[in-house]
Design a protein around this motif. Sequence first.
Motif, PDB file in Angstrom:
ATOM      1  N   GLN A 153      69.699   9.224 -72.215  1.00 20.26           N
ATOM      2  CA  GLN A 153      68.592   8.310 -72.515  1.00 20.26           C
ATOM      3  C   GLN A 153      67.505   8.487 -71.461  1.00 20.26           C
ATOM      4  O   GLN A 153      67.789   8.515 -70.260  1.00 20.26           O
TER       5      GLN A 153
ATOM      6  N   VAL B 162      66.787   8.753 -77.097  1.00 17.78           N
ATOM      7  CA  VAL B 162      68.248   8.823 -76.969  1.00 17.78           C
ATOM      8  C   VAL B 162      68.697  10.106 -77.670  1.00 17.78           C
ATOM      9  O   VAL B 162      68.473  10.263 -78.875  1.00 17.78           O
TER      10      VAL B 162
ATOM     11  N   ALA C 182      67.584   1.702 -74.630  1.00 15.18           N
ATOM     12  CA  ALA C 182      66.340   2.122 -75.275  1.00 15.18           C
ATOM     13  C   ALA C 182      65.563   0.921 -75.801  1.00 15.18           C
ATOM     14  O   ALA C 182      64.325   0.856 -75.693  1.00 15.18           O
TER      15      ALA C 182
END
Length: 661
Positions: A500, A509, A530
């Motif tokens: 990430q 991601v 995220a």
Amino acid sequence: MSGAHGRRHAAGGGAHRSRGNGQSGGPGLPGHIPGPPPYAPGFPPNPAQGDADPPEWAVTESLGWDRPPPDGTPDGPPEAASDAKGPRPGASAGRVDFATEITASLVVFLVALPLCIGVAVASGVPAELGIISGVIGGLVVGAVRGSTLQVSGPAAGLAALVAETVMEFGVAMLGVIVLFSGILQIVLGLVKLGRMFQAISIAVVQGMLAGIGLPLMFSQLYPMSDAKAPGTPLENMAGVPGLIADTVTNPQALIAAGLGIVTIVLSFVWKQVPGPAKKIPAALVAVGIGIAVASLPGVEVKTLQVGNLLASVDVPGPDQLAGLADVGIITAILTFTVIASAESLFTAAAVDRMHNGPRTRYNTELIAQGAGNTVAGVLGALPITAVVARSSANVQAGAKTRLSRTLHGLWLLAFALLLPQVLALIPISVLAGVLVHSGWKLFAPEQFPKMWRQDRGEFAVMTLTTLVITATALLEGVLFGLAAGVVLAALRMSQTVIRQHIEDDTAKVVMAGNATFLRLPKLIDALEGAAASGKPRIRLDLLGVTHLDHACRSQIEEFVAQQRGAGLRVELLMPDLTRLPAAEPRGAEEEPAFTEALGPVSTEVWDYATVGTAAVGGTGPMPGGAGPGPDAEWFYLDTRPMPGVPEDRPPLMRRGRDWGE
């Protein structure tokens, strides 16, 4: 390169490549895909290539497999040949050396006699039943063409299980359990599941053997001192200090323990004795010493109580057969079947490594073991398995055929019928000492540090299997070990890389590998990270995923729906492994989909083993369109040594131009 996609080429050494040439590669393949090599797995031979190349398995001598068999033996890989009829290629041919076979049978008889009696005593049944099982192992199992040099009979590995069964259900029910275990073994062999028992983790097998050997040692310490064992393995271990205290205060018990200790020491050191004396089995020497000491004035150690061999036969009747309605009996039958089959076939693999003669036919051997146990069950005797001690003695004595193992059963029968009074002179402590040594060999403590150095995960499986068997029972421990092995394999197969990071206004991601439910915590952490980044755009790149299970797919679906519902732009790149349901319709004011903005993104899964110029393997856009083009490279693996290259050099996977063409 993936082993599933590799192709062997029998025409040259090393790894060779073949450029696309517009020829058809085989049925159903596009014309621009290069043709497969001769005898490539999954493809028929190309008639244009003629019959010059041998079958694939015929060029694998460097792996220790056999050369092509003589006429009359089916062609095929070694695993298929193991159950084929006819002698193994390379096995000695000619007339049978009857003198050597008879001598070997006598050696096996001398090894088997004390073991048969000792296993019976340790199992809590009359000694005659152990001899009957030994006779059946020779005359019935030994006569069947399964494993030529493997010798069967009552095994120390099942002694603890038999003792528990006899204690719970009685000796009369033992015959029913052994009978139906034998029938199940025959069925397993007929449906060709003999090799199924090889698909078990070696850590579970070693843990099972250690879990059998450890309780066996502690249980036999008591009869070695002419005492009675308390019961369960844990109770036996806890009672050892009290046993020692009682033994040192009782002169007769001290003599019995001394005989047992002498037997154990002889079992370890007798092979180091110089001269021809070391060829005499250590157990037989210990029995001779024990008989001599027991006959001295003032010595009152317990000796074997032997009755009439024929009178000890107990054929199961209707009352015993009615016990099949008991769930405990069914469980015991399944346990005996699995453990006896596994022990016999594992022993067969070990014995095959001891000699260069015919290999074991696993399915036939399983049927032979089933036939032996069926007969043993009808007679009410002990269960039969292959035994390493007798088998190794048979090999070391020079046996080459089944004659030696069959004759040893005949000698057991003759001895028990004609000289039963000799058996009554043998001290029980000597037989217990023989079994303590057998338990130590099963426990094999040196295997634990070896496994620790090789694989700590497998070490954990091995240790847990041993501890659970010791604390509970054999079946529970083996099932626990199998479950632990499956979990370990699942964890290792679930290798997922999740990265990430933030790039401009996008939280990315990227995931690759096998995404299974075992990696859900890691996936959830990445998705939540995220979402918490505060960026207006989230990009999920799963093009590197080779497997996406339902749990991970559902988690991704839920995350995408939630974030899009919150007004974020979520771009999802998926391989065509699973198709996600269409997302909720977006408003007209939203930006076009990512795949529309950047052009079509292929989600086809392609085989990187056939595309030599691809930058990314496994998923993503297919180079050159719908399939590999005329410049695609095929790689073939040949394990034969190259001229001028040392034969002990391991086979390498390289491009053909590295070796020269």
